[in-house]
Every structure is written in structure tokens, then in C-alpha cells.
Design an enzyme around this catalytic site. Structure first.
Site, PDB file in Angstrom:
ATOM      1  N   CYS A   2       0.861  -1.186   0.000  1.00  0.00           N
ATOM      2  CA  CYS A   2       0.000   0.000   0.000  1.00  0.00           C
ATOM      3  C   CYS A   2       0.897   1.235   0.000  1.00  0.00           C
ATOM      4  CB  CYS A   2      -0.851   0.045   1.263  1.00  0.00           C
ATOM      5  SG  CYS A   2      -1.792  -1.460   1.522  1.00  0.00           S
ATOM      6  N   ASN A 101       0.657  -0.647   6.125  1.00  0.00           N
ATOM      7  CA  ASN A 101       1.055  -1.437   4.963  1.00  0.00           C
ATOM      8  C   ASN A 101       1.672  -2.711   5.507  1.00  0.00           C
ATOM      9  OD1 ASN A 101       2.094  -2.396   2.524  1.00  0.00           O
ATOM     10  ND2 ASN A 101       3.952  -1.162   2.710  1.00  0.00           N
ATOM     11  N   GLY A 102       1.199  -3.872   5.081  1.00  0.00           N
ATOM     12  CA  GLY A 102       1.767  -5.132   5.567  1.00  0.00           C
ATOM     13  C   GLY A 102       0.673  -6.040   6.079  1.00  0.00           C
ATOM     14  N   GLU A 484      10.747 -19.572 -19.834  1.00  0.00           N
ATOM     15  CA  GLU A 484      10.582 -18.203 -19.346  1.00  0.00           C
ATOM     16  C   GLU A 484      11.752 -17.315 -19.805  1.00  0.00           C
ATOM     17  OE1 GLU A 484       8.206 -16.657 -18.320  1.00  0.00           O
ATOM     18  OE2 GLU A 484       8.988 -14.880 -17.315  1.00  0.00           O
ATOM     19  N   LYS A 607      -0.110  -5.170 -20.821  1.00  0.00           N
ATOM     20  CA  LYS A 607       0.090  -5.764 -19.499  1.00  0.00           C
ATOM     21  C   LYS A 607      -1.001  -6.780 -19.188  1.00  0.00           C
ATOM     22  CE  LYS A 607       2.071  -6.354 -15.596  1.00  0.00           C
ATOM     23  NZ  LYS A 607       3.249  -7.239 -15.668  1.00  0.00           N
TER      24      LYS A 607
HETATM   25  O1  M6R Z   1      -1.949 -11.529 -16.025  1.00  0.00           O
HETATM   26  P1  M6R Z   1      -1.619 -12.916 -16.476  1.00  0.00           P
HETATM   27  O2  M6R Z   1      -0.629 -13.584 -15.558  1.00  0.00           O
HETATM   28  O3  M6R Z   1      -2.803 -13.774 -16.697  1.00  0.00           O
HETATM   29  O4  M6R Z   1      -0.893 -12.716 -17.864  1.00  0.00           O
HETATM   30  C1  M6R Z   1      -0.502 -13.801 -18.636  1.00  0.00           C
HETATM   31  C2  M6R Z   1       0.383 -13.368 -19.773  1.00  0.00           C
HETATM   32  O5  M6R Z   1      -0.297 -12.481 -20.612  1.00  0.00           O
HETATM   33  C3  M6R Z   1       1.670 -12.701 -19.266  1.00  0.00           C
HETATM   34  O6  M6R Z   1       2.358 -13.514 -18.381  1.00  0.00           O
HETATM   35  C4  M6R Z   1       2.581 -12.346 -20.447  1.00  0.00           C
HETATM   36  O7  M6R Z   1       3.101 -13.521 -21.009  1.00  0.00           O
HETATM   37  C5  M6R Z   1       3.679 -11.387 -20.027  1.00  0.00           C
HETATM   38  N1  M6R Z   1       3.934 -10.490 -21.105  1.00  0.00           N
HETATM   39  C6  M6R Z   1       4.957 -12.057 -19.659  1.00  0.00           C
HETATM   40  O8  M6R Z   1       5.988 -11.189 -19.419  1.00  0.00           O
END
Ligand code: M6R
Length: 612
Positions: A2, A101-102, A484, A607
Site C-alpha cells: 500500500c 502497509n503489511g 521463461e 500488461k
Molecule cells: O496476467 P496474467 O498472468 O494472466 O498474464 C498472462 C500473460 O499475458 C503474461 O504472463 C505475459 O506472457 C507477459 N507479457 C509475460 O511477461
């Protein structure tokens, strides 16, 4: 995670607090609130949702006279992100307000005790319990400060707490234990906050508070005490040269780097309240969220991207340690393949954002088929968190950089905890004490190792930045890390990269190996090391360049005759993955930064992928 701010000085406090909260919004943003003293009474205003909702409530109110107060922007850990759970919280008599926060791990025990004494609570939070405890202590303590300290001495867990009391107008107290908190010293005014941006327009003079310290500010005056006995602590003031942007990134060049370096703290946050030490020194795992549901006969993990890779990493642990047969699916495939889900089985969806369209669709399909769904999620109140039958929150805090880093680390911690937890529930119970002890000790060790890892990543990036393709090879749990590593390199630097189970190379991909196609091999110290070593030999025999990620063993580094060895500290075979993960992230980060790419917002990516 937070955002918290406290102010005591000569300016109108409320607008200053709200402005400070805006600069802390990246720390959490599901609800917010302020408290201030006026006419001998504490006033609290709070709202669910973004800060704009709080601002709307504050509009047209004559709050401008207060020159001290506290403010909070929340990232929910206990209780839904609704107004009643927003901070500040008041003591039973309404004379003390706190923000926090925590996590107070023993809040339930304290709550039960206070309830027995007639306290009633208006929220679901651990913070309100602490506010009541301070109020209760005040009945016998000689001062507000002593009551604050007594209550905090009883609280277990991680916290940064800021308090004000009606009996000491203009005074703000703050204390920290394993959560960020610092003080800003201006001219005729002082601040406490969880991060520097909160007060940066007013001062760059900062006092960094340590765990177990209590600060008191009152206009130009400030003091720091030891929580143990309230004896004074001598502190120095540091000058911070950062501008606002650098401050939001904690002084790092990019959010991604900040988030990679935050991983030791993320691991601590994930373990807080979930691992406890008995009086005999034995550690045990608690995942209360899972206590009321039967142990699944089979677990189907479903996720996308990095979250899928985390699932792949956890699969073996869930089977070997947890004893749960575990399958794994890419969400976009699962939703269309009419999976067989039998009674007694469960689906676990993993998602940082909790909004990924394919993962959400997989969740809905599982529910339609009558299957129980466990959500492993970072964002409280997200669609997946709301629709899953049970949610385990990953406690990584907001992840700003588009490339997921600390979220995967937190997912891995939770998967390891789940495996250990189900191990405990087996008949007879299986306690992997070594793994749990190693996980518990991990944050400190990782924190010590990260700076050297960053430097090594930088050296390797310089050497390999002209490569146009990369293989990432690993076996066992390192296969997931290889996927990854390749994903991170692609996303950030737009270099072609493929992750493979090292044993699969000879079935085709090895045809690509030549001196222009380097291989990043994960050759960690585990049972499969000899096998990976042979796979590396196969690459070397075809003039392939190899970076091998290895570990020291008995003070010695394995001899692999590769171009570059990257040596990580010795660790438990499962825990070594928590060192390898940031190594891979840092390598991709350094490559992308060296190549001048947009690290935090790579091209073509979002994102949160809320479309199919
Ligand atoms: O929010 P989510 O964990 O469901 O997202 C899944 C993927 O879209 C996400 O991990 C994506 O592969 C990222 N760009 C990885 O860095």
C-alpha cells in the site's frame, strides 16, 4: 503493498496528502482514505476505487484548516477492496487513527481477545484490530507513544504503521518492521511515507527508518526511538538527488529492474502469515484458503504466458511433494478442447492480472463443468479473483513493467507452499523440512546475491547483444525456466529465442546450432545435472556458443568447457530456481537496455490481455 503518507507542518494537510497519494498510486489503488484532526476530533474520509473517488468526497469540504494528517492508498490483503476496509481505521473510541502497509499475522488472536472485552469491528482488516489494540493499551500506558509501542510489540508480521491521536494534535507517529517507511525533513514540516515520491516536491532530505524503529514528527521537530524500550536512536539525514520519475522507480532506470530487484521482499511477503515456526523450532505451512476444500484427486493448472511457465515449474512439486496428480494446459487451448474434468478434481487458474481473457474463459468453462476452481492471482478484486471458488493471493504488489518478473517469483513461492501444504495433508503426512527451511531462508540469500547477478548479466549482454537467435535449455523444473528465459528475451529485446527441454534438442532443433546461434543452458546443481552436461556437449560438438548457468558445489565450479559460465550460489535444488529466474530476467533486461529497447513497454504487448 500500500502507499502511506503522514504530514505535520504548516500547509493545508488534506490536499497535500491526496497529492502525495497520487504519487504513490503505483503501490496500490483499490481504495484510499485520509484522517486529520480538526476542532478536537478525528475526521476520516475514505472511498473505494481510484483516488478520484476520494477527491470527489473531499470536494467542497472545509478541511483546509488541518495542518497534519495521514493518508493511505490500498492494495488489499485482508478483506475486499470496499470502503469499509479502506484505511485509516479508528480505535474503538475513535480517538486514534492508523494507516498500515503489511500483514499482522496474529490479528485473529488479538481480535478474539478484544472482542471478548467488548470491542466491535467495522471492517475485515487486520489494521482495524491493531487500531483497537493501541486504544486498549492506551487505557493503561502512560502515553500515546507507549501505547503505540506496546501494541506493536504484540504484533507479529511485517508492517509500516502511521498513527495520529486526538490527544496530541499535530503529532504523527510511525513505525516499521520489514516494510518500507521513511521520513522527509522539510523546513518547518516533516513527512513519513512508504516511498520518497510522496513528499519529493517539498523536500529531498530523507531519514531512512530501520526495522524496530518508531518515529515521531511534529512540525519542524522529529525524533526516532527504539521500539523495544523507546530509547532515542541517533539518525542521520541523507540528501536524495532523484527527480520524480527516478523516485517512482526507486532510483532504478526502469520499473522492470526495480521489480526484479524487489523479489526478495516479494518472497518475504508471500511467506508472511503462511509459514510459522512452532515452539520446537519446526516450520509449518498454513494455507487457510484451502483448508475447507477437499484435497483434489487431480489438479488441472491453466494459465497463459509467464503464468503458464510458473505452472509448469510447480507441476512436478505438486506431484512429488504434494502427492497431487497435476496436468497443465495453455488457457487458450483448454477452453476449446472440451477437457474431461471428473468429480473430485479441481482446476487452478494462475494469473497475475486476474483479467486475462483466455484464463477467465477457462475458469468459466471449468465452473460450467461443475469443477471447483482455485485462483492464484495477484490483483485483489480482479475478475478471476471474484469468480474463483477459492483465491490464493500472490502478494507481489502492483507490477508496472509489462514483462512479468516478480509476479512469476511470487507464483512459484505459492506453488511451492501449496505442494508443501498438500504434503502436510497427506496420509501419512509428508513434511519436506529441508525445502521449507530453504524457502524460509531464501529472501536474505537472494538479496545478497542480486547485485553481483546484475553485474554479470551486464557483462554477458555486452558480449552477446549482436546475436539474432538464442536457445534456452533446461530439464526438470529448469525446463520451465528455459521457456521463461526465452519468453523474456523475445519480449524485451525482440531477439528470436526458443526454450526447450534439453533432451528434446537431438530430435530436431539441434540442426539450427552453429557459431551464430548461442545457447543459454541451465545446468544447476540437481539430479539432472549430468544429463544437461551431455546436452551441452552435443551443442559444443556443433561449434555452438554456450552460456551455462551453474552453481558452486563444495566450493568448486563445474568444469563444462563452455564460453561463459555464470556461477550462482549453492542452494537447495528447488530453491536454486529462485536464483536462476532473476538471472534470466536480468540477462534479458540488460540485453534490451543495451540495445536501446523500450524496456517497460515493449512493442505490441499489453500488461493485461483482455481479448482473445
Ligand atoms: O496476467 P496474467 O498472468 O494472466 O498474464 C498472462 C500473460 O499475458 C503474461 O504472463 C505475459 O506472457 C507477459 N507479457 C509475460 O511477461
Amino acid at each position: 503493498m500500500c502507499g502511506i503518507i503522514g504530514y505535520s507542518g504548516h500547509r493545508p494537510a488534506v490536499p497535500l496528502l491526496v497529492e502525495g497519494l497520487h504519487r504513490l498510486e503505483y503501490r496500490g489503488y483499490d481504495s484510499s482514505g485520509v484522517a486529520f484532526e480538526q476542532a478536537g476530533r478525528l475526521h476520516v474520509v475514505k472511498a473505494a476505487g481510484k483516488l478520484a473517488a476520494l477527491e470527489a468526497k473531499l470536494e467542497n469540504n472545509a478541511y483546509l484548516l488541518a495542518t497534519s494528517g495521514i493518508g493511505h492508498t490500498r492494495w488489499a490483503t485482508h478483506g475486499l477492496p470496499v470502503e469499509k476496509n479502506a484505511h485509516p481505521h479508528l480505535s474503538q473510541d475513535g480517538d486514534i487513527a492508523i494507516i498500515h502497509n503489511g500483514i499482522i499475522e496474529n490479528f485473529q488472536e488479538i481480535k478474539d481477545e478484544l472482542s471478548a472485552r467488548g470491542h466491535t469491528f467495522l471492517s475485515d482488516t487486520d489494521t482495524e484490530v491493531l487500531a483497537h489494540l493501541i486504544g486498549e493499551e492506551r487505557k493503561s500506558a502512560p502515553s500515546l507513544c507507549e501505547a503505540f509501542a506496546r501494541a506493536l510489540r504484540r504484533a507479529h508480521g511485517a508492517y509500516a504503521v502511521v498513527m495520529m491521536g486526538v490527544e496530541e494534535p499535530g503529532v504523527i507517529y510511525a513505525a516499521r518492521m520489514a516494510a518500507p517507511l521513511l521520513m522527509g525533513v522539510g523546513v518547518g514540516e516533516c513527512f513519513v511515507a512508504s516511498d520518497i515520491p510522496a513528499f519529493l516536491p517539498y523536500t529531498r532530505e530523507v531519514v531512512f527508518l530501520e526495522d524496530g524503529e518508531v518515529a515521531r514528527i511534529e512540525g519542524a521537530k522529529w525524533q526516532v526511538f527504539s521500539l523495544a524500550d523507546l530509547s532515542p536512536v541517533k539518525k542521520s539525514v541523507s540528501h536524495v538527488p532523484w527527480d520524480m520519475q527516478a523516485a517512482a522507480k526507486g532510483g532504478y532506470k526502469h520499473f522492470m529492474l526495480k521489480e526484479i530487484m524487489e523479489q526478495p521482499r516479494v518472497i518475504t511477503d508471500c511467506l508472511t502469515g503462511r509459514v510459522s515456526e512452532g515452539s520446537d523450532g519446526e516450520l509449518s505451512v498454513h494455507l487457510q484458503e484451502l483448508d475447507d476444500i477437499p484435497v483434489p484427486a487431480r489438479l488441472h493448472i491453466v494459465a497463459c504466458g509467464t503464468s503458464y511457465n510458473a505452472g509448469l515449474w510447480g507441476q512436478q512439486l505438486l506431484e512429488n511433494v504434494g502427492g497431487i496428480p497435476t496436468d497443465l494446459d495453455i488457457a487458450s487451448e483448454f477452453r476449446y478442447r472440451d477437457p474431461i474434468l471428473l468429480p473430485g478434481e479441481a482446476v487452478m487458474v494462475i494469473s497475475q492480472s486476474g483479467e486475462t481473457a483466455d484464463t477467465l474463459a477457462a475458469l468459466r468453462l471449468a465452473k460450467e463443468k461443475g469443477c471447483r476452481v482455485i485462483g492464484l492471482c495477484n490483483v485483489v478484486g480482479s475478475s478471476i479473483a471474484r469468480e474463483a471458488d477459492v483465491v490464493l493471493y500472490t502478494q507481489a504488489g502492483p507490477e508496472i513493467s509489462v514483462a512479468s518478473t516478480k509476479a512469476m517469483c511470487s507464483q512459484m513461492v505459492l506453488l511451492a507452499l501449496m505442494a508443501l501444504y498438500y504434503g502436510q495433508r497427506r496420509t501419512p503426512a509428508v513434511f519436506d523440512r529441508e525445502l521449507l527451511a530453504a524457502l524460509h531462508a531464501l529472501p536474505e540469500k537472494l538479496s545478497a546475491a542480486l547485485p553481483a547477478m546484475q553485474e554479470r548479466a551486464g557483462q554477458l549482454a555486452l558480449r552477446f547483444a549482436s546475436s539474432r537467435s538464442f536457445f534456452y535449455l533446461g530439464r526438470g523444473q529448469c525446463h520451465a525456466l528455459a521457456l521463461e528465459g526465452a519468453l523474456k528475451l523475445k519480449e524485451l529485446s525482440y531477439i528470436h529465442a526458443e526454450g526447450y527441454a534439453a533432451g528434446e534438442m537431438k530430435h530436431g532443433p539441434i540442426a539450427l546450432i552453429d557459431p551464430q546461434f548461442p545457447t543459454f543452458a541451465l545446468a544447476l546443481d540437481n539430479a539432472l545435472f549430468p544429463k544437461v552436461k551431455s546436452n551441452i556437449q552435443e551443442v559444443l560438438a556443433r561449434q555452438g556458443r554456450v552460456i551455462a548457468l551453474v552453481q558452486e558445489k563444495n566450493g568448486k565450479v563445474p568444469d563444462l568447457s563452455v564460453e561463459e559460465l555464470w556461477v550462482l550460489p549453492a542452494a537447495h535444488p528447488v530453491i536454486s530456481c529462485f536464483f536462476a529466474l532473476p538471472a534470466l530476467q536480468l540477462f534479458s533486461y540488460q540485453m534490451a537496455d543495451y540495445l536501446g529497447k523500450d524496456v517497460d513497454q515493449p512493442r505490441n504487448l499489453a500488461k493485461s490481455v483482455t481479448v482473445e
